[in-house]
Write a protein that holds these residues in place. Structure first.
Motif, PDB file in Angstrom:
ATOM      1  N   TRP A 201      12.950  -3.017   9.110  1.00 21.55           N
ATOM      2  CA  TRP A 201      12.665  -2.320   7.863  1.00 21.55           C
ATOM      3  C   TRP A 201      13.529  -1.021   8.027  1.00 21.55           C
ATOM      4  O   TRP A 201      13.569  -0.344   9.183  1.00 21.55           O
ATOM      5  N   THR A 203      14.634   3.162   5.941  1.00 20.20           N
ATOM      6  CA  THR A 203      14.466   4.057   4.902  1.00 20.20           C
ATOM      7  C   THR A 203      15.695   4.370   4.082  1.00 20.20           C
ATOM      8  O   THR A 203      17.055   4.213   4.675  1.00 20.20           O
ATOM      9  N   GLU A 204      15.721   4.458   2.623  1.00 21.79           N
ATOM     10  CA  GLU A 204      16.641   4.865   1.721  1.00 21.79           C
ATOM     11  C   GLU A 204      16.486   6.202   1.357  1.00 21.79           C
ATOM     12  O   GLU A 204      15.788   6.586   0.312  1.00 21.79           O
ATOM     13  N   ILE A 205      17.035   7.225   2.219  1.00 25.25           N
ATOM     14  CA  ILE A 205      16.892   8.541   1.795  1.00 25.25           C
ATOM     15  C   ILE A 205      17.298   8.975   0.356  1.00 25.25           C
ATOM     16  O   ILE A 205      16.870  10.082  -0.187  1.00 25.25           O
ATOM     17  N   ILE A 210      11.874   2.055   0.535  1.00 21.39           N
ATOM     18  CA  ILE A 210      12.040   1.645   1.645  1.00 21.39           C
ATOM     19  C   ILE A 210      12.534   0.314   1.763  1.00 21.39           C
ATOM     20  O   ILE A 210      12.135  -0.520   0.956  1.00 21.39           O
ATOM     21  N   GLU A 221      13.932  -4.240  -1.555  1.00 19.80           N
ATOM     22  CA  GLU A 221      13.540  -2.614  -1.888  1.00 19.80           C
ATOM     23  C   GLU A 221      12.226  -2.431  -2.473  1.00 19.80           C
ATOM     24  O   GLU A 221      12.083  -2.968  -3.288  1.00 19.80           O
ATOM     25  N   PRO A 231      12.714   9.641   2.376  1.00 20.00           N
ATOM     26  CA  PRO A 231      12.234   9.011   3.617  1.00 20.00           C
ATOM     27  C   PRO A 231      13.245   8.974   4.669  1.00 20.00           C
ATOM     28  O   PRO A 231      14.355   8.754   4.281  1.00 20.00           O
ATOM     29  N   HIS A 232      12.884   9.499   5.936  1.00 22.00           N
ATOM     30  CA  HIS A 232      14.022   9.559   6.830  1.00 22.00           C
ATOM     31  C   HIS A 232      13.645   8.570   8.086  1.00 22.00           C
ATOM     32  O   HIS A 232      14.663   7.807   8.451  1.00 22.00           O
ATOM     33  N   VAL A 234      11.281   5.633  10.570  1.00 22.32           N
ATOM     34  CA  VAL A 234      10.457   4.665  10.286  1.00 22.32           C
ATOM     35  C   VAL A 234       9.854   4.035  11.596  1.00 22.32           C
ATOM     36  O   VAL A 234      10.757   3.654  12.693  1.00 22.32           O
ATOM     37  N   PHE A 244       6.511   5.876   7.933  1.00 22.88           N
ATOM     38  CA  PHE A 244       7.624   6.473   7.768  1.00 22.88           C
ATOM     39  C   PHE A 244       7.433   7.896   7.306  1.00 22.88           C
ATOM     40  O   PHE A 244       6.236   8.299   6.843  1.00 22.88           O
ATOM     41  N   GLU A 246       8.340  11.288   5.096  1.00 20.53           N
ATOM     42  CA  GLU A 246       9.062  11.703   4.047  1.00 20.53           C
ATOM     43  C   GLU A 246       9.213  13.396   4.165  1.00 20.53           C
ATOM     44  O   GLU A 246       8.413  14.090   3.777  1.00 20.53           O
ATOM     45  N   SER A 263       0.979   7.082   0.305  1.00 17.41           N
ATOM     46  CA  SER A 263       1.659   8.160   1.138  1.00 17.41           C
ATOM     47  C   SER A 263       0.557   9.455   1.365  1.00 17.41           C
ATOM     48  O   SER A 263      -0.121   9.532   0.294  1.00 17.41           O
TER      49      SER A 263
END
Length: 299
Positions: A201, A203-205, A210, A221, A231-232, A234, A244, A246, A263
């Protein structure tokens, strides 16, 4: 009352001040001594939070300590991004460091590998390195641009995010690399962790998503409620979900293996949560403004 408070209660998030606002708590890991260890990226130090009384002990190290992990030798290992070295710190406070073979490589991610060594990324050099507990260093080309975080996968390979390559990479312990492109342009993957479902898994910053990738390379995704969440990091939680940070909204997120996202806000939208790890049955994250947040996990 939001979903988090309904499930966990209003007293389930606590924040502990561990440094001044300029020190920058960044990444954390549970040590072999049962304590919580974390980097102070702007102070050039690694700190320990005692599990019994919460006392914080600060150890000076090299410049820019960034990501930290527990090593197989009973020590803490971490990257020194600005010093371009790999640091080692025993629970007793003895510090040493090792230079990668490529100078000015910008080491960032680090993890304990499946082979008894530590593996790290050299983000600025597009390389992945390996260092034994005795300090012997080997390097390999990364399978794409700007390798960031990395972790050991369930298949015995190293998996890393390729932040500027818009892909996730896989590297065998003998250095053979493969890149798996992401469906979303500009995703900017950063954090990555092995999940309880046998997948990785991440993160897609850049895309506010995710991602999940199987060991065969199939990518899914999941968009977050806030596209600007950034998101940074996880990690796998003790409840079978992935948790994760944020960074863009001052929140901690949770995603189940079937993609359900929640969240939860921290005390401030600008608290800058970065690293996150499971510790003592809870989730802990580092807030770059000078605190650690503890999130209680209940069945």
């Amino acid at each position: 009352m939001n979903e988090f408070n309904e499930r966990y209660g209003t007293d389930s998030v606590r924040e502990f001040t561990v440094s001044d606002a300029d020190a920058g708590p960044y990444s954390l890991a549970e040590g072999p001594d049962g304590a919580l260890w974390f980097t102070l990226v702007h102070r050039g130090a690694v700190a320990r939070r005692d599990p019994d009384d919460g006392r914080v002990t600060v150890h000076p190290v090299g410049d820019g300590p960034t990501v930290i992990t527990a090593g197989p030798d009973g020590a803490l290992w971490f990257t020194e991004y600005r010093a371009h070295r790999i640091g080692r710190l025993t629970p007793g406070g003895a510090y040493s460091s090792f230079a990668p073979r490529t100078p000015e490589g910008g080491p960032f991610g680090i993890t304990a590998g499946p082979d008894g060594a530590l593996w790290f990324t050299l983000s600025s050099a597009d390389r992945v390195g390996r260092v034994t507990v005795d300090g012997e260093v080997t390097e390999y080309p990364a399978p794409g641009a700007f390798p960031s975080a990395l972790t050991t996968g369930p298949d015995g390979a190293l998996w890393c995010t390729l932040n500027q390559g818009n892909a996730v990479g896989r590297l065998t312990t003998d250095g053979h690399g493969t890149a798996y492109p992401l469906p979303t342009e500009g995703a900017g993957p950063v954090g990555i962790a092995a999940g309880p479902d046998g997948a990785l898994w991440f993160t897609e910053i850049g895309a506010g998503r995710i991602g999940r990738i199987t060991v065969d390379g199939a990518v899914t995704e999941y968009p977050l409620p806030d596209p600007a969440a950034r998101p940074h990091a996880v990690t796998a939680g003790p409840d079978g979900a992935l948790w994760f940070t944020e960074w863009g909204g001052g929140r901690v997120g949770r995603i189940t293996a079937d993609g359900h996202v929640s969240s939860y806000p921290l005390s401030r939208t600008d608290c800058e949560p970065h690293g996150i790890t499971a510790h003592d049955g809870a989730l802990w994250c580092a807030l770059e403004t000078g605190s650690l947040a503890r999130i209680e996990v209940r069945p």
